[in-house]
Write a protein that holds these residues in place. Sequence first.
Motif, PDB file in Angstrom:
ATOM      1  N   UNK A  22      -2.331  12.454   0.876  1.00 46.51           N
ATOM      2  CA  UNK A  22      -3.102  13.442   0.780  1.00 46.51           C
ATOM      3  C   UNK A  22      -2.429  14.240   0.841  1.00 46.51           C
ATOM      4  N   UNK A  23      -2.843  15.880   0.248  1.00 46.38           N
ATOM      5  CA  UNK A  23      -2.079  17.484   0.767  1.00 46.38           C
ATOM      6  C   UNK A  23      -1.602  17.298   1.527  1.00 46.38           C
ATOM      7  N   UNK A  24      -0.389  18.257   1.195  1.00 47.73           N
ATOM      8  CA  UNK A  24       0.466  19.179   2.504  1.00 47.73           C
ATOM      9  C   UNK A  24      -0.171  20.653   2.408  1.00 47.73           C
ATOM     10  N   UNK A  25      -0.509  20.969   3.569  1.00 47.97           N
ATOM     11  CA  UNK A  25      -0.356  21.058   5.232  1.00 47.97           C
ATOM     12  C   UNK A  25      -1.237  19.570   5.184  1.00 47.97           C
ATOM     13  N   UNK A  26      -1.297  19.067   6.366  1.00 50.59           N
ATOM     14  CA  UNK A  26      -2.042  17.972   6.932  1.00 50.59           C
ATOM     15  C   UNK A  26      -1.612  18.264   8.684  1.00 50.59           C
ATOM     16  N   UNK A  27      -3.298  17.598   9.121  1.00 55.54           N
ATOM     17  CA  UNK A  27      -3.055  17.507  10.857  1.00 55.54           C
ATOM     18  C   UNK A  27      -2.612  16.208  10.835  1.00 55.54           C
ATOM     19  N   UNK A  28      -2.228  16.132  11.964  1.00 52.70           N
ATOM     20  CA  UNK A  28      -1.090  15.066  12.779  1.00 52.70           C
ATOM     21  C   UNK A  28      -2.766  13.943  12.638  1.00 52.70           C
ATOM     22  N   UNK A  55       0.960  -1.157  -0.064  1.00 56.32           N
ATOM     23  CA  UNK A  55       0.282  -0.192   0.247  1.00 56.32           C
ATOM     24  C   UNK A  55       0.978   1.052  -0.183  1.00 56.32           C
ATOM     25  N   UNK A  56       0.158   2.234  -0.736  1.00 58.20           N
ATOM     26  CA  UNK A  56       0.922   3.535  -0.396  1.00 58.20           C
ATOM     27  C   UNK A  56       0.763   4.450  -0.463  1.00 58.20           C
ATOM     28  N   UNK A  57       0.657   5.789   0.849  1.00 59.56           N
ATOM     29  CA  UNK A  57       0.633   6.897   0.894  1.00 59.56           C
ATOM     30  C   UNK A  57       1.194   8.148  -0.102  1.00 59.56           C
ATOM     31  N   UNK A  58       0.370   8.840  -0.670  1.00 58.17           N
ATOM     32  CA  UNK A  58       1.447  10.126  -1.023  1.00 58.17           C
ATOM     33  C   UNK A  58       1.041  11.214  -0.333  1.00 58.17           C
ATOM     34  N   UNK A  59       1.726  11.519  -0.024  1.00 57.94           N
ATOM     35  CA  UNK A  59       1.698  13.145   0.394  1.00 57.94           C
ATOM     36  C   UNK A  59       2.363  13.884  -0.250  1.00 57.94           C
ATOM     37  N   UNK A  60       1.552  15.275  -0.367  1.00 55.35           N
ATOM     38  CA  UNK A  60       2.458  16.033  -1.545  1.00 55.35           C
ATOM     39  C   UNK A  60       1.590  17.689  -0.832  1.00 55.35           C
ATOM     40  N   UNK A  61       2.707  18.120  -1.329  1.00 59.97           N
ATOM     41  CA  UNK A  61       2.207  20.163  -1.485  1.00 59.97           C
ATOM     42  C   UNK A  61       1.208  20.236  -2.440  1.00 59.97           C
ATOM     43  N   UNK A  62       1.275  19.472  -3.645  1.00 59.36           N
ATOM     44  CA  UNK A  62       0.333  19.074  -5.079  1.00 59.36           C
ATOM     45  C   UNK A  62      -0.769  18.859  -4.608  1.00 59.36           C
ATOM     46  N   UNK A  63      -1.642  19.793  -5.605  1.00 61.81           N
ATOM     47  CA  UNK A  63      -3.233  20.095  -4.876  1.00 61.81           C
ATOM     48  C   UNK A  63      -3.837  20.056  -5.619  1.00 61.81           C
ATOM     49  N   UNK A  64      -3.214  20.508  -7.273  1.00 61.54           N
ATOM     50  CA  UNK A  64      -4.334  20.312  -8.710  1.00 61.54           C
ATOM     51  C   UNK A  64      -4.671  18.813  -8.399  1.00 61.54           C
ATOM     52  N   UNK A  65      -5.901  18.938  -9.371  1.00 59.59           N
ATOM     53  CA  UNK A  65      -6.408  17.526  -9.331  1.00 59.59           C
ATOM     54  C   UNK A  65      -5.466  16.250 -10.207  1.00 59.59           C
ATOM     55  N   UNK A  66      -4.856  16.922 -11.322  1.00 61.98           N
ATOM     56  CA  UNK A  66      -4.285  16.192 -12.635  1.00 61.98           C
ATOM     57  C   UNK A  66      -3.126  15.780 -11.128  1.00 61.98           C
ATOM     58  N   UNK A  67      -2.596  16.128 -10.076  1.00 60.82           N
ATOM     59  CA  UNK A  67      -1.993  16.169  -9.639  1.00 60.82           C
ATOM     60  C   UNK A  67      -2.210  14.452  -8.967  1.00 60.82           C
ATOM     61  N   UNK A  68      -2.869  14.698  -8.460  1.00 62.56           N
ATOM     62  CA  UNK A  68      -3.320  14.035  -7.209  1.00 62.56           C
ATOM     63  C   UNK A  68      -3.694  12.484  -8.212  1.00 62.56           C
ATOM     64  N   UNK A  69      -4.524  12.817  -9.768  1.00 62.27           N
ATOM     65  CA  UNK A  69      -5.186  11.639 -10.761  1.00 62.27           C
ATOM     66  C   UNK A  69      -3.691  10.754 -11.228  1.00 62.27           C
ATOM     67  N   UNK A  70      -2.636  11.762 -11.629  1.00 61.34           N
ATOM     68  CA  UNK A  70      -1.254  10.978 -11.399  1.00 61.34           C
ATOM     69  C   UNK A  70      -0.844  10.044 -10.373  1.00 61.34           C
ATOM     70  N   UNK A  71      -0.817  10.677  -9.548  1.00 61.06           N
ATOM     71  CA  UNK A  71      -0.360   9.913  -7.931  1.00 61.06           C
ATOM     72  C   UNK A  71      -1.124   9.095  -7.943  1.00 61.06           C
ATOM     73  N   UNK A  72      -2.227   8.453  -8.243  1.00 62.22           N
ATOM     74  CA  UNK A  72      -2.954   7.086  -7.593  1.00 62.22           C
ATOM     75  C   UNK A  72      -2.932   6.699  -9.130  1.00 62.22           C
ATOM     76  N   UNK A  73      -2.668   6.951  -9.965  1.00 66.20           N
ATOM     77  CA  UNK A  73      -3.127   5.728 -11.848  1.00 66.20           C
ATOM     78  C   UNK A  73      -1.300   5.522 -11.701  1.00 66.20           C
TER      79      UNK A  73
END
Length: 243
Positions: free
Chosen positions: A100-106, A75-93
């Motif tokens: 999980x988009x940065x910044x995030x709560x602990x 399993x992979x969890x991505x933490x990224x400051x890139x919040x655009x939809x295309x970046x999220x889609x690229x990560x999932x693909x």
Amino acid sequence: MSACIQIVEGNPHLRALLSWHLQQAGYQVHQAADITWAQETFQRRQPDLVILEPELANESGLELCRWLQHRGSPLVLILSARTAERDVVAGLRAGADDYLKKPFGMQEFLARVEALTRRNRKRIAPASLSSGDLNIDLVQRRVRYKDEFIDLTPQEFSLLYVLTQAEGSPLTRADLLRRAWPDAIDNPRTVDTHILSLRKKIEDDPRQPSIIQTVRNVGYRLNVERIQARPEPVAAVPSSHIA
């Protein structure tokens, strides 16, 4: 037994902070700052979950994400400051299970980790893949065909595994490069070279292959009909013909 987690994060302060909180929550944690380090650590530790920052220094963490898909699909969890939809889609693909988009709560971070590790406990990874007379042991990484073990290189093993997974469907050279090779390679002749080597080890006559077939203008397929075939039973001789 607590889940084993690998953190791949270029920022040493954030890496240490996340590691501390995960350890406090009872997880086993291993750290890495770049792809090479991450790959070496993964091979040794075989973590259940990889937490990945895709914007590593001079490297794309998504390449590591793709590499992981050929290593037991953790399993992979991505933490990224890139919040655009295309970046999220690229990560999932690329193979990520959550983003999980940065910044995030602990607390949210720990809740995401808990949900993923809970999912991992529920899924049972197959120990082997079989098709007729062909058996691929995914734990020992051994191949047996017609009750004989075949000595394969790691790359030949991955190539045969991907072909077997396709269940007879043809795969292009690009498909095989993407799914069976740990690193990005653009030369399709690499596939041909390894197919030739694999045929020499598994075919009765490599010059006239019947198990790994070439599909014209497409690529290659595993002939599942051939490896699942059983010899016809010998007809019984009528008793009147017995001397």
